[in-house]
Design an enzyme around this catalytic site. Sequence first.
Site, PDB file in Angstrom:
ATOM      1  N   ASP A  16      40.132  43.958  44.756  1.00  0.00           N
ATOM      2  CA  ASP A  16      40.957  42.880  44.201  1.00  0.00           C
ATOM      3  C   ASP A  16      40.703  42.821  42.705  1.00  0.00           C
ATOM      4  O   ASP A  16      39.739  43.398  42.190  1.00  0.00           O
ATOM      5  CB  ASP A  16      40.562  41.548  44.870  1.00  0.00           C
ATOM      6  CG  ASP A  16      41.356  40.377  44.308  1.00  0.00           C
ATOM      7  OD1 ASP A  16      42.592  40.482  44.215  1.00  0.00           O
ATOM      8  OD2 ASP A  16      40.747  39.360  43.906  1.00  0.00           O
ATOM      9  N   SER A  17      41.539  42.054  42.016  1.00  0.00           N
ATOM     10  CA  SER A  17      41.352  41.875  40.587  1.00  0.00           C
ATOM     11  C   SER A  17      40.112  41.027  40.273  1.00  0.00           C
ATOM     12  O   SER A  17      39.638  41.030  39.147  1.00  0.00           O
ATOM     13  CB  SER A  17      42.591  41.187  40.013  1.00  0.00           C
ATOM     14  OG  SER A  17      42.861  40.002  40.742  1.00  0.00           O
ATOM     15  N   CYS A  79      44.548  42.354  46.829  1.00  0.00           N
ATOM     16  CA  CYS A  79      45.285  41.678  45.765  1.00  0.00           C
ATOM     17  C   CYS A  79      46.799  41.811  46.008  1.00  0.00           C
ATOM     18  O   CYS A  79      47.309  42.918  46.166  1.00  0.00           O
ATOM     19  CB  CYS A  79      44.902  42.327  44.443  1.00  0.00           C
ATOM     20  SG  CYS A  79      45.715  41.621  43.013  1.00  0.00           S
ATOM     21  N   GLU A 159      40.029  28.391  40.971  1.00  0.00           N
ATOM     22  CA  GLU A 159      38.736  28.854  40.437  1.00  0.00           C
ATOM     23  C   GLU A 159      37.936  27.689  39.870  1.00  0.00           C
ATOM     24  O   GLU A 159      36.715  27.721  39.796  1.00  0.00           O
ATOM     25  CB  GLU A 159      38.962  29.968  39.411  1.00  0.00           C
ATOM     26  CG  GLU A 159      39.557  31.194  40.087  1.00  0.00           C
ATOM     27  CD  GLU A 159      39.271  32.522  39.403  1.00  0.00           C
ATOM     28  OE1 GLU A 159      38.627  32.534  38.348  1.00  0.00           O
ATOM     29  OE2 GLU A 159      39.717  33.554  39.950  1.00  0.00           O
ATOM     30  N   CYS A 191      49.358  35.145  47.258  1.00  0.00           N
ATOM     31  CA  CYS A 191      48.321  35.350  46.242  1.00  0.00           C
ATOM     32  C   CYS A 191      46.989  35.022  46.903  1.00  0.00           C
ATOM     33  O   CYS A 191      46.905  34.079  47.700  1.00  0.00           O
ATOM     34  CB  CYS A 191      48.569  34.430  45.043  1.00  0.00           C
ATOM     35  SG  CYS A 191      47.235  34.452  43.828  1.00  0.00           S
ATOM     36  N   HIS A 193      44.433  33.516  46.072  1.00  0.00           N
ATOM     37  CA  HIS A 193      43.826  32.195  45.859  1.00  0.00           C
ATOM     38  C   HIS A 193      44.513  31.059  46.623  1.00  0.00           C
ATOM     39  O   HIS A 193      43.920  30.019  46.862  1.00  0.00           O
ATOM     40  CB  HIS A 193      43.872  31.835  44.374  1.00  0.00           C
ATOM     41  CG  HIS A 193      42.978  32.661  43.514  1.00  0.00           C
ATOM     42  ND1 HIS A 193      43.067  34.029  43.428  1.00  0.00           N
ATOM     43  CD2 HIS A 193      41.965  32.301  42.669  1.00  0.00           C
ATOM     44  CE1 HIS A 193      42.158  34.485  42.584  1.00  0.00           C
ATOM     45  NE2 HIS A 193      41.481  33.452  42.110  1.00  0.00           N
TER      46      HIS A 193
HETATM   47  N1  DGL Z   1      44.399  38.540  43.160  1.00  0.00           N
HETATM   48  C1  DGL Z   1      45.628  38.189  42.490  1.00  0.00           C
HETATM   49  C2  DGL Z   1      46.781  38.223  43.518  1.00  0.00           C
HETATM   50  O1  DGL Z   1      46.584  38.079  44.714  1.00  0.00           O
HETATM   51  C3  DGL Z   1      45.526  36.831  41.812  1.00  0.00           C
HETATM   52  C4  DGL Z   1      44.648  36.820  40.584  1.00  0.00           C
HETATM   53  C5  DGL Z   1      45.190  37.699  39.463  1.00  0.00           C
HETATM   54  O2  DGL Z   1      46.193  37.370  38.854  1.00  0.00           O
HETATM   55  O3  DGL Z   1      44.571  38.730  39.229  1.00  0.00           O
HETATM   56  O4  DGL Z   1      47.901  38.423  43.132  1.00  0.00           O
END
Ligand code: DGL
Length: 281
Positions: A16-17, A79, A159, A191, A193
């Site tokens: 993931d990012s 992600c 976050e 997403c 989050h």
């Molecule tokens: N993990 C990213 C997503 O699910 C969200 C956070 C980001 O923008 O990197 O799209």
Amino acid sequence: MNKQSVDVSAPIGVFDSGVGGLTVLNEIHRHLPLENTIYLGDTARVPYGIRTPDTVKRYSLESGSFLFQLGIKLLVIACNTVSAISLDLISRRFPIPVIGVIAPGSKAAMNAPAYYNRVGVIGTETTIKSGAYKRQIHTLNSNTEVIEMACPLFVPLVEEGWFDGPIAEAITMEYLKNMAQIKIDALVLGCTHYPLLKRVIQTVVGNNTLLVDSAIETAKMVKGTLDNMGILNSNKATAALRKYYVTDGPERFIAIGKRFLTEPIKDVELIDINCLEIAPD
Ligand code: DGL
């Protein structure tokens, strides 16, 4: 990839990012407690959700390559932004099964009773701009109306730990009031989050809308894929690995990660993936 050549105790790689993909990892641990896992969070370059597709592709090739050379048996792109932009690229590049979050999330949205024949999708700017969820939903039912909305403030909100209260409610209302008004059968939380905001989102869109958490559906797809290939790990003695790699700030990853993962995050290592030699696509 043939079954004979796979070490069933080899880990599943998840990337993931940043910390958000821990929502997906959590579900993988819940559905597949005997699987070894390695997680990579590209915390130095998060957020991906505002980056251009070319940049997301470059970053995701680096993350995928890093995990692949560790000998993983399956790769999960946790992600949504990377799944939307790079799933095909990553799948072509590595000779192991690659699972993203768009297909499982879209499929689950179609399980909602179709009163209005309308599905909402929320995600980062890059995910929504890509149209990946809309395309996937239309391959399942071309008559479903798909209403999409980028909700960029949700990531920092989560976050910060503000899952409810007046600020979360006001932001959610602002983003979703249109969907609440026109009525939707399901809302895909597109997403990593967003599942943490489920309560406030449900209040705004109403109880008749099914909220789809791609994390749960993705974990089920991982289990189904390993099972079909006959490479599930069933040996308790070889199931112990819970390894984490980050590209920046392990302490912050542990602190924020606690909100996403129900088990303690222990073995975190800082790495540099910029130095990997990656052949361009
Ligand atoms: N993990 C990213 C997503 O699910 C969200 C956070 C980001 O923008 O990197 O799209």
